[in-house]
Design an enzyme around this catalytic site. Structure first.
Site, mmCIF file in Angstrom:
data_model
loop_
_atom_site.group_PDB
_atom_site.id
_atom_site.type_symbol
_atom_site.label_atom_id
_atom_site.label_comp_id
_atom_site.label_asym_id
_atom_site.label_seq_id
_atom_site.Cartn_x
_atom_site.Cartn_y
_atom_site.Cartn_z
ATOM 1 N N ASP A 1 0.864 -1.167 0.000
ATOM 2 C CA ASP A 1 0.000 0.000 0.000
ATOM 3 C C ASP A 1 0.912 1.232 0.000
ATOM 4 O O ASP A 1 2.127 1.124 0.217
ATOM 5 C CB ASP A 1 -0.955 0.001 1.205
ATOM 6 C CG ASP A 1 -2.157 0.922 0.961
ATOM 7 O OD1 ASP A 1 -2.080 1.807 0.082
ATOM 8 O OD2 ASP A 1 -3.177 0.763 1.660
HETATM 9 C C1 NOJ Z 1 -3.928 4.062 0.152
HETATM 10 C C2 NOJ Z 1 -5.109 3.155 0.123
HETATM 11 O O1 NOJ Z 1 -5.153 2.399 1.316
HETATM 12 C C3 NOJ Z 1 -5.118 2.225 -1.073
HETATM 13 O O2 NOJ Z 1 -6.326 1.521 -1.091
HETATM 14 C C4 NOJ Z 1 -4.914 2.995 -2.339
HETATM 15 O O3 NOJ Z 1 -4.963 2.130 -3.454
HETATM 16 C C5 NOJ Z 1 -3.600 3.745 -2.263
HETATM 17 N N1 NOJ Z 1 -3.632 4.660 -1.120
HETATM 18 C C6 NOJ Z 1 -3.283 4.530 -3.517
HETATM 19 O O4 NOJ Z 1 -4.089 5.650 -3.583
#
Ligand code: NOJ
Length: 731
Positions: free
Chosen positions: A263
């Site tokens: 993530d």
């Molecule tokens: C954080 C989020 O938890 C995730 O779901 C997302 O894909 C990423 N940021 C990228 O924006």
């Protein structure tokens, strides 16, 4: 080279063993337009073996936050040539882009209980991602709704792992059939926003396998290309450097052959992460935007120092390129035309086609009818002169369409939650728009969007034939706080909703309550005799008002079902948001309705519940064991379903399995559902099949799935509490 090949072979062997042991059908066949993993790896090997260490590391490293066209991009390689891959949110449509479809959220797709529609949703979304040159869609989310307040549960498919597994599988199959790599997330234990980057989700191994990794195992069977590891720690080790959950469970037990990406900002080390199984760090930075990275030169050095093997980096590169080849992205992929951080510079590329029609349909399919006294619905236009629409939630977003960062307005009509799991609306059909368009000229519609002027609401409602009150509850991702919420602070309606409903119910005896919410809400007014109907349309996206009107006026007979439990009291739930650093999943297997079943708590509206405008009867249940244990026990249950009412409609029969007592399972587990369309008077025989895995439990001692032996019961019904027939079988 020899070493590399041996490593790859080892993984291959592990993969096929895992699948055989479980007796599962592998989907490693090119039936969905994708290459088999074997063929994809052949192509991957031929390019990766010509790459330098730095080139391989480049594939595994993001180029940095806000430095590229997408929310994440990998480094390209020249000689041999491999493109920079574009990674973009979200699970419901393309984030940070214009001229895209903003469809229903995961939770509403799940509420349709319609496998075909869920797959089609994946297909149309991915067709848009592909047309804009996005290689990875950052979805679906299969985060299970552990606590009803959790801020992002609406991105996923509800409280049940089996439902999440089916919905995830269908979504992934749909996405990847278009040539886009699906990224299933957030692996794992990311079930609240509160302290999401510092808390540890502590989950015993049985619960981990039976509840939390279940949807991921189904995603792996569907051939998912990518998995995103989560922000939180799992048993006190960060998810993205957790050897047990990445290497042992995901790659060895499940045989996952795609890549694990972090993530955004969830990587916390070089050596530990690489060795624990992380294959790609996103968006590259250590802290978002700091320009440093744990991979890149740090990973190269770790290999040169002998702390990470060259094989491991080769494996990363193979996994990444194999996912690309599996989805046939080498066969002419569109250039990326997003410009995430400079939107006005993105070329205009229209990708929506007639996806709005589908969004309207799946939106209507996801409407759950919770109450319908005196058959007040569908609305009988010929008998009605005046309808009052009450509540700001019936109308437009006061801050303007897309007027708040990542849809965090918290006011006006709610058609998605907030955070990275969003897309911009091209337009938004509000309930007022949808009802006005359908009502026609003879029916007078009056409205007030003032939630706090209770006298005004009463006055308007008093002389209407029917008063429809609209209310909502919103939630979203951690980096945005709206009125003190990302996880919800409570389960109450927002914007004075309860008082508004109460006030209107005092003066009109034909009240219909419509609630769009991210999850369960408390309903202190539910026993009011004037509230004749309660309609629950979820988060329906740009066509929300049309989907709702289709159900209110009876153009669509509702068949949506609750993908979570609505309790009478907050304390009835088995898990809540906690601000502790150690989040012990002490409810173990009793997530969602299983808690209510085991503790004998009566829910207000149970998991799987939803009414129709017609009636269905269930008869003649039989269950037979078709293959004996050892040869892959398999059971088929058959039942006949009849539409005994006077309207055509779809029923969602659900199959729940009660294990033998000795298995130590919750009282019953969802193990099947179908959406069956029946004309008035029609009847149909349907079968449910249960695989060996679905009749097994995770045995902590042997660390394997093990058949339970003894007497099982299959319960078939219209919800988890409306069981219409039960039958036993012995294996
Ligand atoms: C954080 C989020 O938890 C995730 O779901 C997302 O894909 C990423 N940021 C990228 O924006």
């Amino acid at each position: 080279m020899a070493l590399i090949t041996r490593y790859a072979l080892l993984l291959l062997t592990a993969a096929s063993c895992a699948l055989h042991t479980l007796g599962l059908p592998t989907t490693d066949a090119a039936s969905d337009n994708t290459l088999t993993w074997d063929d994809a790896y052949t192509k991957a090997r031929s390019i990766v073996h010509r790459m330098s260490l730095e080139q391989k590391v480049g594939l595994a490293t993001g180029m940095g936050w806000e430095k590229t066209l997408c929310v994440g991009n990998t480094y390209a390689s020249t000689n041999p040539n491999f493109p920079s891959l574009c990674l973009q949110d979200s699970p419901l449509g393309i984030r940070f882009a214009d001229n895209v479809t903003a469809g229903v959220s995961g939770i509403t797709a799940a509420a349709s209980f319609d496998k075909v529609a869920i797959r089609q949703r994946g297909e149309y979304m991915a067709s848009e991602f592909k047309a804009k040159g996005v290689h990875f869609q950052l979805g679906p989310s299969v985060d299970i709704m552990r606590a009803p307040q959790s801020g992002r549960a609406w991105e996923g498919f509800g409280e049940d792992p089996w439902l999440s597994g089916v919905a995830g599988r269908e979504t992934i199959t749909g996405i990847q059939s278009q040539g886009v790599i699906a990224t299933v997330k957030h692996y794992i234990g990311n079930s609240q926003e509160t302290h999401r980057t510092t808390s540890s989700s502590n989950i015993d191994k049985r619960t981990l396998h039976e509840v939390w990794t279940w949807p991921y195992a189904r995603a792996v069977e569907a051939g998912v290309g990518a998995i995103m590891c989560s922000y939180n720690l799992v048993d006190d080790t960060y998810a993205c450097e957790n050897d047990y959950i990445l290497n042992t469970v995901l790659k060895n037990e499940m045989g996952f052959r795609g890549l694990v990406m972090s993530d955004w900002g969830a990587t916390h080390s070089t050596v530990e992460s690489a060795n624990a199984g992380l294959d790609m760090t996103m968006p590259g930075d250590i802290l978002m935007g700091d320009g440093f990275t744990y991979f890149g030169a740090n990973l190269t050095k770790a290999v040169q120092d002998g702390q990470v093997s060259d094989d491991r980096v080769t494996d990363m590169a193979l996994r990444i390129t194999a996912a690309y080849y599996k989805m046939r992205q080498d066969e002419g992929y569109p250039d990326t035309t997003l410009n995430t951080f400079n939107r006005s510079e993105a070329p205009e590329v229209l990708v929506q086609g007639d996806h709005a029609t589908f969004v309207r349909e799946i939106g209507a399919a996801g409407v759950v009818l919770l109450r319908n006294q005196d058959n007040i619905l569908p609305l009988k236009t010929s008998d009605l002169k005046k309808i009052a629409l009450i509540g700001s939630h019936a109308g437009p977003i006061p801050q303007g369409l897309n007027g708040c960062p990542d849809q965090s307005c918290g006011r006006g009509h709610l058609a998605m939650g907030w955070g990275s799991g969003t897309a911009d609306f091209p337009y938004l059909i509000t309930p007022t728009d949808g009802i006005t368009a359908r009502a026609g000229g003879n029916l007078k519609l009056v409205h007030t969007y003032d939630d706090y002027d209770l006298d005004g609401a009463r006055e308007l409602a008093a002389d209407a034939d029917i008063a429809i009150v609209f209310a909502m509850a919103d939630a979203g991702e951690e980096y945005i706080v709206v009125n003190g919420n990302n996880d919800r602070q409570n389960l109450s309606l927002w914007n004075n909703g309860d008082n508004l409903i109460q006030a209107v119910s005092e003066v009109n005896d034909n009240v219909i309550v419509v609630i769009n919410a991210v999850g369960p809400v408390l309903m202190p007014w539910i026993d009011h005799e004037n509230i004749k109907a309660v309609v629950w349309p979820g988060l329906a996206g740009q066509e929300s008002g049309n989907s709702l009107a289709d159900v209110l006026f009876g153009d669509v007979n509702p068949s949506g079902r609750l993908p979570y439990t609505i309790a009478r009291n907050k304390d009835d739930y088995g898990a809540h948001i906690s601000s502790d650093a150690e989040l012990d999943y002490s409810e173990k297997l009793l997530v969602g309705y299983k808690w209510f079943d085991a503790k004998g708590i009566d829910p207000l509206f149970e998991f799987g519940y939803g009414l129709s405008y017609t009636n269905f009867e269930y008869s003649g249940l039989s269950a037979r064991v078709t293959r004996k244990q050892g040869a892959g026990a398999q059971v088929i249950a058959s039942i006949t379903l009849s539409n005994t009412g006077d309207r055509d409609g779809a029923e969602i029969p659900q199959a729940y399995i009660a294990f033998p007592k000795s298995a130590g399972e919750p009282p019953k587990l969802l193990r099947g559902f179908q959406k069956v369309f029946l004309q008035a008077g029609e009847q149909k025989a349907i079968d449910f099949e249960f695989t060996e895995k679905e009749l097994s439990v995770w045995d902590e001692e042997s660390e394997m799935w093990k058949h339970s032996e003894g007497e099982f019961t299959v319960h078939i019904g219209a919800s988890s509490r409306d069981i219409r027939a039960s039958a036993s079988f012995i294996i």
